[in-house]
Design a protein around this motif. Structure first.
Motif, PDB file in Angstrom:
ATOM      1  N   LEU A 166     -26.319  39.401   9.165  1.00 40.67           N
ATOM      2  CA  LEU A 166     -27.408  38.667   9.796  1.00 40.67           C
ATOM      3  C   LEU A 166     -27.237  38.585  11.312  1.00 40.67           C
ATOM      4  CD1 LEU A 166     -27.895  35.773   7.228  1.00 40.67           C
ATOM      5  CD2 LEU A 166     -29.463  37.683   7.655  1.00 40.67           C
ATOM      6  N   PHE A 167     -25.986  38.547  11.780  1.00 38.39           N
ATOM      7  CA  PHE A 167     -25.755  38.528  13.222  1.00 38.39           C
ATOM      8  C   PHE A 167     -26.406  39.736  13.875  1.00 38.39           C
ATOM      9  CE2 PHE A 167     -23.277  39.691  16.985  1.00 38.39           C
ATOM     10  CZ  PHE A 167     -23.305  38.508  17.708  1.00 38.39           C
ATOM     11  N   TYR A 168     -26.090  40.927  13.389  1.00 33.10           N
ATOM     12  CA  TYR A 168     -26.608  42.141  14.009  1.00 33.10           C
ATOM     13  C   TYR A 168     -28.053  42.441  13.607  1.00 33.10           C
ATOM     14  CZ  TYR A 168     -21.918  43.260  15.730  1.00 33.10           C
ATOM     15  OH  TYR A 168     -20.718  43.234  16.397  1.00 33.10           O
ATOM     16  N   ALA A 169     -28.420  42.138  12.381  1.00 37.70           N
ATOM     17  CA  ALA A 169     -29.793  42.422  11.945  1.00 37.70           C
ATOM     18  C   ALA A 169     -30.802  41.653  12.784  1.00 37.70           C
ATOM     19  CB  ALA A 169     -29.962  42.086  10.464  1.00 37.70           C
ATOM     20  N   ASP A 170     -30.485  40.410  13.115  1.00 43.63           N
ATOM     21  CA  ASP A 170     -31.392  39.605  13.928  1.00 43.63           C
ATOM     22  C   ASP A 170     -31.537  40.165  15.340  1.00 43.63           C
ATOM     23  OD1 ASP A 170     -33.010  37.079  14.110  1.00 43.63           O
ATOM     24  OD2 ASP A 170     -31.540  36.614  15.668  1.00 43.63           O
ATOM     25  N   ALA A 187     -27.476  30.267  11.804  1.00 47.24           N
ATOM     26  CA  ALA A 187     -26.879  29.380  12.804  1.00 47.24           C
ATOM     27  C   ALA A 187     -25.615  28.710  12.257  1.00 47.24           C
ATOM     28  CB  ALA A 187     -27.893  28.336  13.249  1.00 47.24           C
ATOM     29  N   ARG A 188     -25.654  28.280  10.987  1.00 50.87           N
ATOM     30  CA  ARG A 188     -24.457  27.676  10.386  1.00 50.87           C
ATOM     31  C   ARG A 188     -23.322  28.677  10.313  1.00 50.87           C
ATOM     32  NH1 ARG A 188     -28.308  25.305   7.094  1.00 50.87           N
ATOM     33  NH2 ARG A 188     -27.963  26.774   5.374  1.00 50.87           N
ATOM     34  N   LEU A 189     -23.643  29.912   9.955  1.00 54.39           N
ATOM     35  CA  LEU A 189     -22.614  30.944   9.904  1.00 54.39           C
ATOM     36  C   LEU A 189     -21.966  31.130  11.274  1.00 54.39           C
ATOM     37  CD1 LEU A 189     -24.388  33.629   7.705  1.00 54.39           C
ATOM     38  CD2 LEU A 189     -22.269  32.458   7.109  1.00 54.39           C
ATOM     39  N   LEU A 190     -22.777  31.217  12.324  1.00 51.65           N
ATOM     40  CA  LEU A 190     -22.229  31.483  13.650  1.00 51.65           C
ATOM     41  C   LEU A 190     -21.412  30.306  14.178  1.00 51.65           C
ATOM     42  CD1 LEU A 190     -25.036  33.472  15.503  1.00 51.65           C
ATOM     43  CD2 LEU A 190     -23.265  34.262  13.931  1.00 51.65           C
ATOM     44  N   ALA A 191     -21.668  29.110  13.639  1.00 53.13           N
ATOM     45  CA  ALA A 191     -20.899  27.937  14.041  1.00 53.13           C
ATOM     46  C   ALA A 191     -19.594  27.796  13.254  1.00 53.13           C
ATOM     47  CB  ALA A 191     -21.746  26.677  13.869  1.00 53.13           C
ATOM     48  N   ARG A 192     -19.463  28.523  12.161  1.00 52.72           N
ATOM     49  CA  ARG A 192     -18.240  28.462  11.345  1.00 52.72           C
ATOM     50  C   ARG A 192     -17.076  29.014  12.166  1.00 52.72           C
ATOM     51  NH1 ARG A 192     -17.468  26.622   5.763  1.00 52.72           N
ATOM     52  NH2 ARG A 192     -15.513  27.574   5.038  1.00 52.72           N
TER      53      ARG A 192
END
Length: 217
Positions: A166-170, A187-192
């Protein structure tokens, strides 16, 4: 100590590193780039195709990111599990792992691949097909996601796959504002902490992203 061969900007390397960080397992990172030819040569000694990531435990190579995560669960039983213990929950986590790899990561990489073929004139029809596939899976995920993580309240192999996908797909096909659940999940993933660490390690390489990295994240 375990050795992980990969590159900080590689999505599948992220997937394996996130698992190692979540489990708190020490490892040595062996970066694969022209400045570290010895690592490239060592990798081919373990896995002749030279694809990565590859985890090396002693002299035993463990190949493919999903298998690496399964291996860590099997051989480091005192660490947090990423494959649920109950068969039905494990099946659900493995299924979503394949969804993120095959239906999010793959079309994202298809877009990137077109720019690698011809940076100045990528094939727009192929890019449009890949973006349409991302739109379809975004809608499916937005409807399906219910808890904090892909499979509910526990962080699993599915989330290890989702974070880089999802990081790169977005970046190549932004998630629509109306898909609020999916945007919040990303957003939750990137904050982990495990994911944030990978994001920061990859920052110096953003100029390598063929379509151009957006000035965010």
């Amino acid at each position: 100590m375990l050795q992980l061969y990969g590159h900080p900007f590689s999505s599948y390397t992220w997937k394996a590193e996130i698992a190692l960080l979540e489990k708190g397992i020490p490892y040595t990172f062996r970066i694969l780039d022209p400045e570290h030819a010895e690592n490239v040569e060592a990798l081919r000694g373990h896995w002749s195709p030279g694809k990565f990531p590859v985890l090396v435990d002693g002299e035993r190579p463990v190949i493919e990111s999903s298998i690496i995560i399964e291996y860590l669960d099997l051989h480091f039983p005192g660490s947090p599990r990423l494959i649920p213990e109950t068969p039905e929950a494990a099946l659900a986590a493995r299924f979503l792992d394949r969804v993120f790899d095959n239906h999010v990561m793959a079309p994202m990489q298809a877009v990137v691949g077109e720019y690698l073929i011809d940076m100045q004139a990528p094939d727009r029809s192929r890019i449009d097909r890949a973006c349409a596939a991302l739109d379809t899976i975004y809608a499916w995920l937005d409807e399906r996601l219910k808890g904090d993580w892909a499979c509910g309240e526990d962080f699993t192999i599915a989330d290890c796959a989702a974070a880089p996908a999802l990081f790169y797909a977005d970046w190549v096909r932004p998630i629509a504002p109306a898909q609020a659940r999916l945007k919040a999940y990303r957003a939750r993933l990137l904050a982990r902490p495990s994911v944030a660490w990978c994001v920061d390690e990859a920052r110096p390489y953003r100029a390598y992203f063929p379509p151009g990295a957006p000035d965010r994240d």
